[in-house]
Design a protein around this motif. Structure first.
Motif, PDB file in Angstrom:
ATOM      1  N   GLU A  81       0.848  -1.188   0.000  1.00 25.62           N
ATOM      2  CA  GLU A  81       0.000   0.000   0.000  1.00 25.62           C
ATOM      3  C   GLU A  81       0.882   1.236   0.000  1.00 25.62           C
ATOM      4  OE1 GLU A  81      -3.716   2.012   2.458  1.00 25.62           O
ATOM      5  OE2 GLU A  81      -3.009   0.005   2.986  1.00 25.62           O
ATOM      6  N   LEU A  82       0.570   2.170  -0.885  1.00 28.45           N
ATOM      7  CA  LEU A  82       1.295   3.431  -0.963  1.00 28.45           C
ATOM      8  C   LEU A  82       0.366   4.562  -0.560  1.00 28.45           C
ATOM      9  CD1 LEU A  82       3.078   2.963  -4.422  1.00 28.45           C
ATOM     10  CD2 LEU A  82       3.960   2.433  -2.138  1.00 28.45           C
ATOM     11  N   ASN A  83       0.881   5.491   0.246  1.00 32.49           N
ATOM     12  CA  ASN A  83       0.112   6.642   0.700  1.00 32.49           C
ATOM     13  C   ASN A  83       0.296   7.770  -0.300  1.00 32.49           C
ATOM     14  OD1 ASN A  83      -0.896   8.931   1.967  1.00 32.49           O
ATOM     15  ND2 ASN A  83      -0.021   8.430   3.952  1.00 32.49           N
ATOM     16  N   ILE A  84      -0.784   8.181  -0.922  1.00 33.61           N
ATOM     17  CA  ILE A  84      -0.737   9.222  -1.937  1.00 33.61           C
ATOM     18  C   ILE A  84      -0.232  10.560  -1.376  1.00 33.61           C
ATOM     19  CG2 ILE A  84      -3.104  10.077  -1.665  1.00 33.61           C
ATOM     20  CD1 ILE A  84      -3.248  10.011  -4.772  1.00 33.61           C
ATOM     21  N   GLU A  85      -0.369  10.737  -0.090  1.00 33.26           N
ATOM     22  CA  GLU A  85       0.049  11.992   0.536  1.00 33.26           C
ATOM     23  C   GLU A  85       1.563  12.109   0.701  1.00 33.26           C
ATOM     24  OE1 GLU A  85      -2.341  11.906   4.104  1.00 33.26           O
ATOM     25  OE2 GLU A  85      -3.962  12.990   3.081  1.00 33.26           O
ATOM     26  N   THR A  86       2.292  11.035   0.447  1.00 33.46           N
ATOM     27  CA  THR A  86       3.748  11.075   0.624  1.00 33.46           C
ATOM     28  C   THR A  86       4.500  11.174  -0.693  1.00 33.46           C
ATOM     29  OG1 THR A  86       3.956   8.667   0.595  1.00 33.46           O
ATOM     30  CG2 THR A  86       3.584   9.708   2.744  1.00 33.46           C
ATOM     31  N   SER A  87       3.775  11.305  -1.794  1.00 31.21           N
ATOM     32  CA  SER A  87       4.421  11.359  -3.097  1.00 31.21           C
ATOM     33  C   SER A  87       3.728  12.368  -3.999  1.00 31.21           C
ATOM     34  CB  SER A  87       4.398   9.975  -3.766  1.00 31.21           C
ATOM     35  OG  SER A  87       4.748  10.064  -5.127  1.00 31.21           O
ATOM     36  N   GLU A  88       4.448  13.391  -4.396  1.00 39.17           N
ATOM     37  CA  GLU A  88       3.903  14.393  -5.309  1.00 39.17           C
ATOM     38  C   GLU A  88       3.493  13.751  -6.636  1.00 39.17           C
ATOM     39  OE1 GLU A  88       2.356  17.882  -6.382  1.00 39.17           O
ATOM     40  OE2 GLU A  88       3.273  17.512  -4.428  1.00 39.17           O
ATOM     41  N   GLU A  89       4.298  12.810  -7.110  1.00 43.16           N
ATOM     42  CA  GLU A  89       3.997  12.127  -8.372  1.00 43.16           C
ATOM     43  C   GLU A  89       2.671  11.355  -8.284  1.00 43.16           C
ATOM     44  OE1 GLU A  89       5.735   8.589 -11.235  1.00 43.16           O
ATOM     45  OE2 GLU A  89       7.037   9.422  -9.685  1.00 43.16           O
ATOM     46  N   LEU A  90       2.496  10.592  -7.211  1.00 41.83           N
ATOM     47  CA  LEU A  90       1.247   9.844  -7.037  1.00 41.83           C
ATOM     48  C   LEU A  90       0.064  10.791  -6.876  1.00 41.83           C
ATOM     49  CD1 LEU A  90       2.310   6.968  -4.615  1.00 41.83           C
ATOM     50  CD2 LEU A  90       1.905   6.828  -7.090  1.00 41.83           C
ATOM     51  N   ARG A  91       0.271  11.860  -6.121  1.00 42.27           N
ATOM     52  CA  ARG A  91      -0.804  12.830  -5.887  1.00 42.27           C
ATOM     53  C   ARG A  91      -1.255  13.463  -7.207  1.00 42.27           C
ATOM     54  NH1 ARG A  91       0.599  14.770  -1.292  1.00 42.27           N
ATOM     55  NH2 ARG A  91       2.385  15.902  -2.071  1.00 42.27           N
ATOM     56  N   GLU A  92      -0.330  13.875  -8.034  1.00 37.57           N
ATOM     57  CA  GLU A  92      -0.673  14.497  -9.317  1.00 37.57           C
ATOM     58  C   GLU A  92      -1.387  13.520 -10.247  1.00 37.57           C
ATOM     59  OE1 GLU A  92       2.674  16.380 -11.183  1.00 37.57           O
ATOM     60  OE2 GLU A  92       3.059  17.643  -9.430  1.00 37.57           O
ATOM     61  N   ARG A  93      -0.958  12.289 -10.242  1.00 40.92           N
ATOM     62  CA  ARG A  93      -1.498  11.309 -11.183  1.00 40.92           C
ATOM     63  C   ARG A  93      -2.845  10.716 -10.748  1.00 40.92           C
ATOM     64  NH1 ARG A  93       1.881   6.382 -13.938  1.00 40.92           N
ATOM     65  NH2 ARG A  93       0.223   5.766 -15.344  1.00 40.92           N
ATOM     66  N   TYR A  94      -3.013  10.476  -9.438  1.00 44.10           N
ATOM     67  CA  TYR A  94      -4.157   9.685  -8.986  1.00 44.10           C
ATOM     68  C   TYR A  94      -5.097  10.383  -8.005  1.00 44.10           C
ATOM     69  CZ  TYR A  94      -1.467   5.754 -10.883  1.00 44.10           C
ATOM     70  OH  TYR A  94      -0.779   4.903 -11.705  1.00 44.10           O
ATOM     71  N   TRP A  95      -4.875  11.637  -7.655  1.00 41.98           N
ATOM     72  CA  TRP A  95      -5.610  12.274  -6.559  1.00 41.98           C
ATOM     73  C   TRP A  95      -7.116  12.089  -6.653  1.00 41.98           C
ATOM     74  CZ3 TRP A  95      -4.842  13.456  -1.852  1.00 41.98           C
ATOM     75  CH2 TRP A  95      -5.788  14.209  -1.158  1.00 41.98           C
ATOM     76  N   GLU A  96      -7.710  12.308  -7.796  1.00 42.36           N
ATOM     77  CA  GLU A  96      -9.161  12.249  -7.915  1.00 42.36           C
ATOM     78  C   GLU A  96      -9.681  10.835  -8.133  1.00 42.36           C
ATOM     79  OE1 GLU A  96     -10.596  15.087 -10.731  1.00 42.36           O
ATOM     80  OE2 GLU A  96      -9.551  16.735  -9.751  1.00 42.36           O
ATOM     81  N   MET A  97      -8.801   9.848  -8.074  1.00 39.22           N
ATOM     82  CA  MET A  97      -9.198   8.481  -8.389  1.00 39.22           C
ATOM     83  C   MET A  97      -9.058   7.511  -7.216  1.00 39.22           C
ATOM     84  SD  MET A  97      -7.284   8.540 -12.075  1.00 39.22           S
ATOM     85  CE  MET A  97      -7.366   6.817 -12.369  1.00 39.22           C
TER      86      MET A  97
END
Length: 81
Positions: free
Chosen positions: A35-51
């Motif tokens: 499990e990856l926390n979207i709040e700890t990665s700018e890349e993940l946040r930009e790519r998946y935030w609304e999903m």
């Protein structure tokens, strides 16, 4: 061997539901998952935030918002090409 990745965040009820399904299916099939926390990665946040939650199987996006147990199980048991 397949690998499942769940991208989510703390306090997300859909993430809690996804985690439960993934843990059950992965446990039954002997598949590893992380499990990856979207709040700890700018890349993940930009790519998946609304999903979120987002489920990846072998690094490829499989589901978002809700995890279908049947669909996940089928992806993990289908013969590889």
């Amino acid at each position: 061997m397949h690998r499942i990745t769940l991208i989510g965040k703390p306090g997300c009820h859909l993430c809690d539901d996804a985690r439960e399904i993934i843990a059950r299916v992965a446990g039954e099939l002997g598949v590893t998952w992380e499990e990856l926390n979207i709040e700890t990665s700018e890349e993940l946040r930009e790519r998946y935030w609304e999903m979120i939650p987002v489920t990846l199987v072998d690094g490829v996006q499989h589901d978002f918002w809700r995890v279908s147990e049947d669909r996940l199980r089928a992806a993990l048991t289908a013969p590889r090409s």
